[in-house]
Design a protein around this motif. Sequence first.
Motif, PDB file in Angstrom:
ATOM      1  N   SER A   5      -1.839  -5.079   2.908  1.00 12.45           N
ATOM      2  CA  SER A   5      -3.141  -5.541   3.391  1.00 12.45           C
ATOM      3  C   SER A   5      -4.162  -5.576   2.252  1.00 12.45           C
ATOM      4  N   THR A   6      -4.126  -4.540   1.421  1.00 12.57           N
ATOM      5  CA  THR A   6      -5.044  -4.481   0.283  1.00 12.57           C
ATOM      6  C   THR A   6      -4.748  -5.598  -0.709  1.00 12.57           C
ATOM      7  N   LEU A   7      -3.490  -5.848  -0.957  1.00  9.28           N
ATOM      8  CA  LEU A   7      -3.102  -6.918  -1.871  1.00  9.28           C
ATOM      9  C   LEU A   7      -3.526  -8.284  -1.335  1.00  9.28           C
ATOM     10  N   LEU A   8      -3.353  -8.490  -0.040  1.00  3.59           N
ATOM     11  CA  LEU A   8      -3.765  -9.749   0.582  1.00  3.59           C
ATOM     12  C   LEU A   8      -5.282  -9.933   0.505  1.00  3.59           C
ATOM     13  N   LEU A   9      -6.027  -8.862   0.741  1.00  5.06           N
ATOM     14  CA  LEU A   9      -7.483  -8.922   0.661  1.00  5.06           C
ATOM     15  C   LEU A   9      -7.937  -9.227  -0.769  1.00  5.06           C
ATOM     16  N   LEU A  10      -7.333  -8.591  -1.749  1.00  8.81           N
ATOM     17  CA  LEU A  10      -7.695  -8.849  -3.151  1.00  8.81           C
ATOM     18  C   LEU A  10      -7.349 -10.277  -3.569  1.00  8.81           C
TER      19      LEU A  10
END
Length: 81
Positions: A5-10
Amino acid sequence: MLAASTLLLLATLAGYTLLCAASPFGTCRTCQGLGYKLKVDRKGHPKRAKPCRRCKGQGKRLRLGRRLANYSRVVHQAGAR
């Protein structure tokens, strides 16, 4: 799950940042880029109205990310003096 999720947001934020840098202006959502809103008379025929208040008749608006970047640049320059 959290890392994905963090990677997708970044990745999304990086893409939006590149979009704001490459194309700082977007189409006005009120007039769809026409510069004025279409009005319909009683016969159902479209006619021009006054210039759009949101984009002042330009049909383009400054994107939110670009507006934030401009503001942060002004604040940084004011603090660096």
